[in-house]
Enzyme design. Structure first.
Site, mmCIF file in Angstrom:
data_model
loop_
_atom_site.group_PDB
_atom_site.id
_atom_site.type_symbol
_atom_site.label_atom_id
_atom_site.label_comp_id
_atom_site.label_asym_id
_atom_site.label_seq_id
_atom_site.Cartn_x
_atom_site.Cartn_y
_atom_site.Cartn_z
ATOM 1 N N LYS A 118 -61.653 -60.984 -27.124
ATOM 2 C CA LYS A 118 -60.858 -59.987 -27.655
ATOM 3 C C LYS A 118 -61.073 -59.630 -28.004
ATOM 4 C CE LYS A 118 -58.132 -60.151 -23.249
ATOM 5 N NZ LYS A 118 -56.945 -59.901 -22.196
ATOM 6 N N LYS A 201 -70.458 -62.032 -14.017
ATOM 7 C CA LYS A 201 -68.806 -63.014 -13.949
ATOM 8 C C LYS A 201 -68.993 -60.993 -12.892
ATOM 9 C CE LYS A 201 -64.014 -64.262 -14.248
ATOM 10 N NZ LYS A 201 -62.993 -65.137 -14.953
ATOM 11 N N LYS A 204 -64.236 -56.157 -13.197
ATOM 12 C CA LYS A 204 -63.898 -55.056 -12.872
ATOM 13 C C LYS A 204 -64.269 -53.591 -13.411
ATOM 14 C CE LYS A 204 -59.235 -55.756 -14.119
ATOM 15 N NZ LYS A 204 -58.081 -56.986 -13.944
#
Ligand code: TRP
Length: 345
Positions: A118, A201, A204
């Site tokens: 992140k 993967k 969203k």
């Protein structure tokens, strides 16, 4: 003489309200929570404080928090059997997180792969919350004495840290915390891949709408997306993540949606027709999503009911959380007399 039932163990899990969910979130997480309600004392939390580690639009966040709670319920989390609540409504999470941060070492937090990830992706906002994120997660878990924590593979490292913090605290101050075990979710269901790029993967945040199937997509959209899913030209239906990642993904999703085994899937699709595989996978997904979409719509049309459920959940959570927090404060030498509940009560 009354016979006491053996006390159930506690299972706890949570998800971040960061926008619309995909079928990956359902098959990888929420759907697996539902059967736990039969065997465990279950707690499911919407971790909105965690979501703040990435900048959120307030109006969107407000909406996403309620939507996620409604998805839990629509997917089969039963508020009569489980405690369902919003993290920020239980102030003990933030309080315990502070205390636990003094039991987590910088070096440990620096090793967290999600933080490194992140920090890379949000270079302009590598805030301290992003760094201490796993400590807040430890607080979520330890406040409720969770024995098991159903999580995906990607959260294993955070759970390991939670255990280390709990053990370290207990060694220093006595057995206050239950040391939780991860419950890694079953048979690859969490490995739902991107329909356009099965090397990734399903996420969203994927750019193409065709990459992801959202929980609230309508039936015809679901069908359309599966029909356009990437496969290959080998003309064989097998599980082979390396050479046939697209086909394998469809099989995995079909299994997750129908509850069938891999062997059953191979038998069912021994005709090797990709077109049928795509359509039947879409249909199986729609069978699962149909009732979820309906219950979700009902809940969102009745905000009073949702509020009531979350209010009750927060009350139940607060009571348990306060009990643990008071024990922690007492052993640390912090004053607790002014707090309403005493752990000795
Ligand atoms: N970090 C988890 C995730 O990103 C979410 C989470 C926060 C969580 N607190 C938790 C999961 C407690 C399980 C238990 O998926």
């Amino acid at each position: 003489m009354s016979m006491e039932l053996p006390k159930r163990k506690v299972a706890l899990s949570a998800a971040q309200p960061t926008g619309q969910l995909t079928i990956g979130n359902l098959f990888g997480a929420i759907q697996n929570w539902v059967p736990l309600q039969e065997r465990y004392n279950t707690i499911f939390c919407v971790v909105d404080l965690h979501a703040l580690t990435v900048r959120q639009d307030p109006q969107q966040l407000r909406k996403h928090i309620l939507e996620l709670a409604a998805i839990y319920l629509a997917a089969g989390v039963d508020p009569e059997q489980s405690v369902v609540f919003i993290q920020s409504q239980v102030h003990q999470h933030a309080e315990l997180a502070w205390i636990l941060s003094t039991f987590a070492q910088l070096g440990e937090l620096e090793r967290m792969t999600q933080f490194k990830d992140k920090a890379q992706r949000h270079r302009h906002n590598v805030n301290a919350g992003l760094f201490t994120y796993p400590v807040l997660m430890a607080a979520d878990i330890l406040l409720y004495g969770a024995h098991v924590v159903p999580v995906g593979e990607d959260q294993k490292q955070h759970l390991e840290l939670t255990r280390d913090i709990a053990i370290r605290f207990n060694n220093a101050f006595g057995p206050v915390f239950q040391v939780p075990d991860p419950l890694i979710q079953s048979q690859g269901a969490e490995r739902v891949r991107d329909l356009q790029n099965p090397a990734k993967k399903m996420s969203k945040s994927a750019e193409s709408e065709l990459s992801k199937v959202m929980l609230l997509d309508d039936a015809s959209t679901v069908l359309k997306k599966f029909k356009k899913a990437v496969t290959d030209s080998l003309g064989e239906i097998r599980f082979d993540e390396i050479n046939q990642a697209g086909v394998t993904n469809l099989l995995t999703i079909w299994c997750a949606a129908t509850g069938k085994t891999r062997e059953e899937a191979l038998h069912h699709f021994s005709h090797n027709l990709y077109g049928k595989l795509k359509v039947e996978t879409a249909e199986a997904v729609n069978v699962v999503l149909d009732p979820i979409r309906n219950r979700y719509r009902e809940l969102m049309n009745d905000p009073g009911e949702l509020e009531r459920i979350l209010h009750k959940g927060a009350e139940q959570a607060r009571e348990r959380a306060e009990h643990t927090l008071v024990s922690v404060m007492e052993v640390l030498g912090l004053p607790v007399a002014h707090r309403k509940v005493s752990s000795r009560g």
